[in-house]
Design an enzyme around this catalytic site. Sequence first.
Site, PDB file in Angstrom:
ATOM      1  N   THR A 138       5.510   4.362  -3.043  1.00 42.13           N
ATOM      2  CA  THR A 138       5.970   5.539  -3.800  1.00 42.13           C
ATOM      3  C   THR A 138       5.646   6.851  -3.105  1.00 42.13           C
ATOM      4  OG1 THR A 138       3.898   5.620  -5.049  1.00 42.13           O
ATOM      5  CG2 THR A 138       5.700   4.326  -6.002  1.00 42.13           C
ATOM      6  N   ARG A 161       0.823  -1.215   0.000  1.00 42.18           N
ATOM      7  CA  ARG A 161       0.000   0.000   0.000  1.00 42.18           C
ATOM      8  C   ARG A 161       0.857   1.265   0.000  1.00 42.18           C
ATOM      9  NH1 ARG A 161      -5.521  -0.080   3.486  1.00 42.18           N
ATOM     10  NH2 ARG A 161      -6.585  -1.761   2.393  1.00 42.18           N
ATOM     11  N   HIS A 213     -37.467   7.995 -37.233  1.00 44.50           N
ATOM     12  CA  HIS A 213     -37.401   9.270 -36.514  1.00 44.50           C
ATOM     13  C   HIS A 213     -37.798   9.108 -35.050  1.00 44.50           C
ATOM     14  CE1 HIS A 213     -36.389  11.463 -40.116  1.00 44.50           C
ATOM     15  NE2 HIS A 213     -37.412  10.902 -40.730  1.00 44.50           N
ATOM     16  N   LYS A 226       0.451  17.839 -13.147  1.00 45.49           N
ATOM     17  CA  LYS A 226       0.569  19.226 -12.688  1.00 45.49           C
ATOM     18  C   LYS A 226       1.876  19.840 -13.170  1.00 45.49           C
ATOM     19  CE  LYS A 226       0.875  22.168  -8.593  1.00 45.49           C
ATOM     20  NZ  LYS A 226       0.609  22.336  -7.157  1.00 45.49           N
TER      21      LYS A 226
END
Length: 514
Positions: free
Chosen positions: A67, A64, A276, A137
Amino acid sequence: MVKIKRALISVSDKTGLVEFARRLSALGVEIVSTGGTAKTLREAGVPVIYISDVTGFPEILGGRVKTLHPNVHGGILALRTEEHLNQLKEHQITPIDLVVVNLYPFRETIAKPGVTLADAIENIDIGGPTMVRAAAKNHACVGIVVNPQRYGQVLEALEKDGELTPSLRLELAREAFAHTAAYDTAIANYLNGVIGTEDFRPEFNLSLVKAQDLRYGENPHQKAAFYRDPSVTGPCIANAEQLHGKELSYNNILDANSALELVREFSDPCAVIIKHNNPCGAAMAESLVTAYKKAFAADPVSAFGGIVACNRTVDADTAGEMSRIFLEAVVAPDFTAEALEILKKKANLRLLRTGDLTGQTSDVLEVRKVNGGLLVQEADRVVANPDELKVVTERRPSAAELKEMMFAMTVVKHVKSNAIVLAKDGQVIGVGAGQMNRVGAARIAFEQAGDKARGAVLASDAFFPFRDTVDEAARAGVTAIIQPGGSIRDEESIQACNEHGIAMVFTGLRHFKH
């Protein structure tokens, strides 16, 4: 522009991964990776720096946390300014110039039968979206790749110049934010379903994927595209497989959807023809070919250039009948080999296979765009219960009339309001659609039906505000009427039916379709 020297790669979808990483490495790009991605690359002989060697900290909590560290996010978020680069140097952080990340397969997980809430929660990615958003970002300095289909484009740019252009980095950033937005939308919508709230939630999130660009919209001067909801399961137009013919147009898709949603209402062999966005023909019969012939006979003029939908596999006999006129598309659960051979002789005829139509799709809402917002409602999938119909006239309908009433009321639910449908012998014989007053819609239906109206039943999508529609029905020869009831002048309509010997029942269900 920024030279790509170090890339961080951590992907769940490993399509094209090894070749991409191998070519990056050949360009002198240093690759940092995590978990299964690092294992795959090492086994393929691609040099990899493991993420814990960058962070100085092992993966913990079953992966979990791996990084979420300044050595990673500092390397991603740093501007290539003197101030930021000095800070990186001070803290011994190496800049990361390219981030290649796609996320845990949340949608695939929740699509599995019997998936538990715990399984779904465990497949919510945390580190991945954080890296994606950080790189997006900082796209002025960092390239972000979330889609394996971009690998070739990125490699081409790097092999040519060793860097990505500002315009490409901006486009990759846009795609990255769309990727994380879709991911979060899938999670929010899944949890909304788990909670099972009856009320509409305070916010409404949609995440759709473009299925195709369209030549144009309703008219040639309008640009258009078709988007599908990947979370919807079950047979529908968005999930149908096109077996033959030209690309579907904007109007084709609208009409094919209307045709399919109507025909799936019936369990007996049924065929409908849409023009239609309204049914010009619909019929049930013992066989599909008979149902199609009856549906076509309802209005042969309008059927030309229409969209046909069937709730049974199209066989050679039915295909032969369909091939007699120009049709835009045929939608069906399947086609026999002989039917395909016949229908494929028409080069432009679109053939759509849906699979078994038993049951509905997982899509339970209808959404319509208005200027500045959306209207959202439950799909109208309620059908009147024959045992709960309220007979309001002196004459009770016969069993045969009741069967025709239920057929007609199901069809009228799919006709634009104000709507009137006449039916006889399991066949629609007259339709009045989209009129500003109900008696006007009825007159159109009677004119279309002609003498066939004698002995027919009439269905109305909403109540009669006056007795005039009943009087017109009597002159046309209608013997039974089914309608919702609920007008302050219901007694006038009931009295008119009694005067004319017409049986009438109330359903208590209105089916406006604007």
